[in-house]
Motif scaffolding. Structure first.
Motif, PDB file in Angstrom:
ATOM      1  N   ASP A 162       0.815  -1.220   0.000  1.00 23.06           N
ATOM      2  CA  ASP A 162       0.000   0.000   0.000  1.00 23.06           C
ATOM      3  C   ASP A 162       0.844   1.263   0.000  1.00 23.06           C
ATOM      4  OD1 ASP A 162       1.070  -0.038   2.537  1.00 23.06           O
ATOM      5  OD2 ASP A 162      -0.843  -0.191   3.590  1.00 23.06           O
ATOM      6  N   ASP A 163       2.117   1.147  -0.433  1.00 18.82           N
ATOM      7  CA  ASP A 163       3.040   2.270  -0.305  1.00 18.82           C
ATOM      8  C   ASP A 163       2.809   3.377  -1.324  1.00 18.82           C
ATOM      9  OD1 ASP A 163       4.217   1.071   1.841  1.00 18.82           O
ATOM     10  OD2 ASP A 163       5.987   0.348   0.758  1.00 18.82           O
ATOM     11  N   ALA A 164       1.937   3.179  -2.300  1.00 21.37           N
ATOM     12  CA  ALA A 164       1.705   4.217  -3.312  1.00 21.37           C
ATOM     13  C   ALA A 164       0.994   5.429  -2.731  1.00 21.37           C
ATOM     14  CB  ALA A 164       0.891   3.648  -4.475  1.00 21.37           C
ATOM     15  N   ILE A 165       0.339   5.251  -1.596  1.00 23.93           N
ATOM     16  CA  ILE A 165      -0.447   6.326  -0.980  1.00 23.93           C
ATOM     17  C   ILE A 165      -0.069   6.406   0.489  1.00 23.93           C
ATOM     18  CG2 ILE A 165      -2.823   6.965  -0.324  1.00 23.93           C
ATOM     19  CD1 ILE A 165      -3.753   5.888  -2.938  1.00 23.93           C
ATOM     20  N   GLY A 188      -7.141   3.606   1.666  1.00 21.76           N
ATOM     21  CA  GLY A 188      -5.728   3.375   1.425  1.00 21.76           C
ATOM     22  C   GLY A 188      -5.465   3.017  -0.021  1.00 21.76           C
ATOM     23  N   ALA A 189      -4.265   2.535  -0.293  1.00 19.58           N
ATOM     24  CA  ALA A 189      -3.913   2.124  -1.646  1.00 19.58           C
ATOM     25  C   ALA A 189      -4.648   0.866  -2.055  1.00 19.58           C
ATOM     26  CB  ALA A 189      -2.408   1.915  -1.752  1.00 19.58           C
ATOM     27  N   LEU A 190      -5.024   0.042  -1.075  1.00 17.39           N
ATOM     28  CA  LEU A 190      -5.794  -1.176  -1.313  1.00 17.39           C
ATOM     29  C   LEU A 190      -7.108  -1.094  -0.548  1.00 17.39           C
ATOM     30  CD1 LEU A 190      -2.906  -3.799  -0.993  1.00 17.39           C
ATOM     31  CD2 LEU A 190      -4.133  -3.209  -3.100  1.00 17.39           C
ATOM     32  N   ILE A 339     -10.394   9.589  -5.303  1.00 18.05           N
ATOM     33  CA  ILE A 339     -10.402  10.438  -6.494  1.00 18.05           C
ATOM     34  C   ILE A 339      -9.705  11.762  -6.224  1.00 18.05           C
ATOM     35  CG2 ILE A 339     -11.953  11.747  -8.002  1.00 18.05           C
ATOM     36  CD1 ILE A 339     -13.859   9.315  -7.845  1.00 18.05           C
ATOM     37  N   PHE A 340      -9.886  12.300  -5.017  1.00 14.22           N
ATOM     38  CA  PHE A 340      -9.268  13.575  -4.658  1.00 14.22           C
ATOM     39  C   PHE A 340      -7.758  13.546  -4.845  1.00 14.22           C
ATOM     40  CE2 PHE A 340      -7.674  16.178  -0.913  1.00 14.22           C
ATOM     41  CZ  PHE A 340      -7.739  17.384  -1.581  1.00 14.22           C
ATOM     42  N   ARG A 341      -7.121  12.414  -4.507  1.00 15.60           N
ATOM     43  CA  ARG A 341      -5.670  12.327  -4.593  1.00 15.60           C
ATOM     44  C   ARG A 341      -5.166  12.359  -6.027  1.00 15.60           C
ATOM     45  NH1 ARG A 341      -6.992  10.867   0.265  1.00 15.60           N
ATOM     46  NH2 ARG A 341      -5.491  10.790   1.983  1.00 15.60           N
ATOM     47  N   THR A 347       1.420  11.750 -12.554  1.00 14.95           N
ATOM     48  CA  THR A 347       2.721  11.425 -11.967  1.00 14.95           C
ATOM     49  C   THR A 347       2.950  12.097 -10.621  1.00 14.95           C
ATOM     50  OG1 THR A 347       3.789  13.238 -13.177  1.00 14.95           O
ATOM     51  CG2 THR A 347       3.730  11.072 -14.253  1.00 14.95           C
ATOM     52  N   GLY A 348       1.948  12.762 -10.092  1.00 11.79           N
ATOM     53  CA  GLY A 348       2.123  13.481  -8.829  1.00 11.79           C
ATOM     54  C   GLY A 348       2.094  12.562  -7.625  1.00 11.79           C
ATOM     55  N   GLY A 349       2.432  13.122  -6.473  1.00 13.60           N
ATOM     56  CA  GLY A 349       2.363  12.369  -5.233  1.00 13.60           C
ATOM     57  C   GLY A 349       0.926  12.079  -4.855  1.00 13.60           C
ATOM     58  N   ARG A 350       0.737  11.138  -3.969  1.00 11.31           N
ATOM     59  CA  ARG A 350      -0.616  10.701  -3.620  1.00 11.31           C
ATOM     60  C   ARG A 350      -0.948  10.914  -2.145  1.00 11.31           C
ATOM     61  NH1 ARG A 350      -1.080  11.295  -8.122  1.00 11.31           N
ATOM     62  NH2 ARG A 350      -1.418   9.779  -9.804  1.00 11.31           N
ATOM     63  N   THR A 351      -0.257  11.834  -1.500  1.00 10.72           N
ATOM     64  CA  THR A 351      -0.598  12.123  -0.112  1.00 10.72           C
ATOM     65  C   THR A 351      -1.735  13.134  -0.055  1.00 10.72           C
ATOM     66  OG1 THR A 351       0.928  13.978   0.148  1.00 10.72           O
ATOM     67  CG2 THR A 351       1.805  11.758   0.556  1.00 10.72           C
ATOM     68  N   ASN A 352      -2.397  13.176   1.077  1.00 12.05           N
ATOM     69  CA  ASN A 352      -3.486  14.130   1.266  1.00 12.05           C
ATOM     70  C   ASN A 352      -2.975  15.564   1.154  1.00 12.05           C
ATOM     71  OD1 ASN A 352      -6.408  14.484   2.209  1.00 12.05           O
ATOM     72  ND2 ASN A 352      -5.316  15.688   3.752  1.00 12.05           N
ATOM     73  N   ASP A 353      -1.828  15.845   1.740  1.00  9.15           N
ATOM     74  CA  ASP A 353      -1.291  17.206   1.695  1.00  9.15           C
ATOM     75  C   ASP A 353      -0.965  17.637   0.268  1.00  9.15           C
ATOM     76  OD1 ASP A 353      -1.541  17.401   4.408  1.00  9.15           O
ATOM     77  OD2 ASP A 353       0.575  17.059   4.862  1.00  9.15           O
TER      78      ASP A 353
END
Length: 494
Positions: A162-165, A188-190, A339-341, A347-353
């Motif tokens: 689940d490290d993608a997010i 999460g990612a999964l 979807i928000f992420r 290619t962007g990051g997938r964190t909430n921030d």
């Protein structure tokens, strides 16, 4: 007695005569214009019982002329509840388009010898919210792919990557008493089955605990049963609680003796473990044993490298346009957070921030004021979220599609017909006319979307109310009354 000089007195009389309205010119007050009457009618709704102490933010705009039709505290930041999903979806669509699809891969490390995988199965997620849910399929194709790879047993482990997010956790200022419900399920990612789990509660004899049961494969979810059996005829009231400091979820409340069982959906807890344990159960059911069990990759040190394995199955979600439908119609928070992420781009990051920063940047690029939308999540579940009606109105204006064919327009609930508006706005001009996203939290109600007036003029509108003194039903009725009044608006007057 002091008196004015004669010359001064004459001057005052002449000035009074200059500014006086001739008697013949005095006429009764002119009737209010159509917009003035609309404002009076909306103001009357805001003075309705149950909502007079509420803080309202309202903005209405013509989509034909771009003219402001009505405003009330339109720049004030208010807690929006689920209408915040509109901004999250608009940003994601701007970043990746309606055709975007999430991908989840199943990889095998090691060789297959006589049907035995001499290694691990690793599931690599990217945040798909739909697997096993309302907009996705279950694990049947996964099991078939493993069989087609010649695998009848896994000597290693079933690992969830689940490290993608960023790690699953509640959003900032999510209420702790929401977390046990499916609306507060972690993302999460999964994710599987929208991260909701079924629990069946059966009453016993009066004064005794109830009995809990869960479906096969869900036994690992730690539960604490604090629900009891009440006297026959007593109220049935059950609820889940993810209490602070406890890893187990509590089932609390009471069922009357002699009543039937109650089936309730609860949050499944850790999304990654829920995913791999459910997949592991499906494999066992299909006769494929996994010797090493189902594990979150974060529990391993060192972590295995998923790229070293070969892909034996690639799961693609339905398009973003299709995923938007349950997000809007049914207001599923899990879909919105996923979807928000995507607002960060392909290619962007997938964190909430990172998603929050991307949302602000996109608002500025749309010509909107970024400080009019102060959110901390993608779903609107946080009470730290703040949105100004005029800012959200700008999003609605940008996304409007006159053909009504875009996923944005078709995904919105329709008054009196479907989604979260299926039982509202019936019997008037707003029925089958208003398309809007609802928002509901305690002491918060909102509605934002579109309506055609009596002249067939399209309007975009945002209606927010916080901290009303009455019931939620009274606040909802007031919002619906405003929407109905907009549907009956005519520039020609009544």
């Amino acid at each position: 007695m002091w008196t004015l000089p004669r010359a001064a007195a004459v001057a005052i009389v002449l000035m009074a005569a200059q500014f006086a309205t001739p008697q013949a010119a005095q006429t009764p007050d002119a009737p209010p214009s159509a917009r003035e009457q609309l404002a009076r009618d909306i103001d009357a709704v805001l003075a309705s019982p149950g909502v007079t102490r509420g803080t309202w933010g309202i903005a209405v705009r013509s989509l034909d002329t771009s003219e402001s039709i009505f405003e009330h505290n339109a720049r004030s930041l208010l807690v929006p509840a689920s209408v915040a999903k509109l901004a999250a979806l608009a940003a994601a669509v701007d970043a990746v388009g309606w055709d975007f699809r999430f991908e989840t891969s199943l990889r095998a490390t090691g060789e297959v010898v006589d049907g035995v995988l001499q290694g691990d199965l690793i599931v690599v997620g990217s945040g798909d919210p739909s697997i096993g849910g309302r907009a996705g399929e279950g694990f049947a194709a996964w099991v078939d792919a493993i069989k087609q790879a010649g695998i009848t047993r896994v000597e290693g482990r079933l690992i969830g990557d689940d490290d993608a997010i960023d790690e699953p956790r509640p959003g900032a200022m999510w209420a702790w008493d929401d977390l046990g419900y499916t609306s507060g399920a972690l993302f999460g990612a999964l994710n599987y089955g929208e991260n909701r789990m079924l629990v069946t509660v059966v009453p016993g004899e009066p004064g005794t605990p109830t009995t809990l049961s869960v479906p096969p494969g869900a036994e690992d979810r730690p539960l604490i049963n604090r629900s009891t059996t009440g006297p026959a005829g007593s109220p049935a009231l059950l609820w889940p609680e993810q209490r602070p400091g406890e890893t187990a979820l509590t089932i609390a409340g009471s069922l009357p003796a002699g009543s039937g069982s109650i089936r309730m959906f609860i949050s499944a807890g850790d999304p990654t473990r829920w995913f791999v344990r459910t997949l592991g159960h499906e494999l066992r059911t299909a006769g494929i044993a996994v010797s090493g069990g189902a594990i979150d990759i974060d529990d391993l040190s060192p972590k295995p490298d998923p790229s070293s394995g070969r892909v034996i199955y690639l799961q693609q979600s339905r398009s973003l346009g299709e995923l938007a439908r349950p997000m809007l119609k049914d207001s599923i928070n899990l879909y919105s957070e996923a979807i928000f992420r995507m607002s960060t781009g392909l290619t962007g990051g997938r964190t909430n921030d990172e998603a929050l920063e991307a949302l602000k940047e996109r608002m500025v690029s749309w010509g909107l004021e970024a400080d009019g939308l102060q959110v901390v999540d993608g779903s609107g579940l946080s009470r730290r979220d703040g949105i100004a009606a005029d800012a959200l109105l700008g999003v609605l204006t940008r996304m409007f599609d006159r053909t009504f064919e875009s996923p944005w327009m078709t995904g919105l609930p329709i008054g009196g017909r479907d989604g979260s508006l299926v039982n509202r706005l019936k019997g008037g001009r707003a029925e089958s006319n208003v398309r809007g996203k609802t928002g509901t939290m305690s002491n918060i109600r909102s509605l934002a979307g579109y309506v055609f007036t009596r002249d067939h003029e399209p309007l975009a509108f945002v209606i927010l109310v916080n901290n009303f003194e009455g019931t939620g039903q009274q606040a909802q009725a007031a919002i619906d009354a405003i929407a109905e009044r907009l549907a009956n608006f005519s520039r020609a007057g009544t």
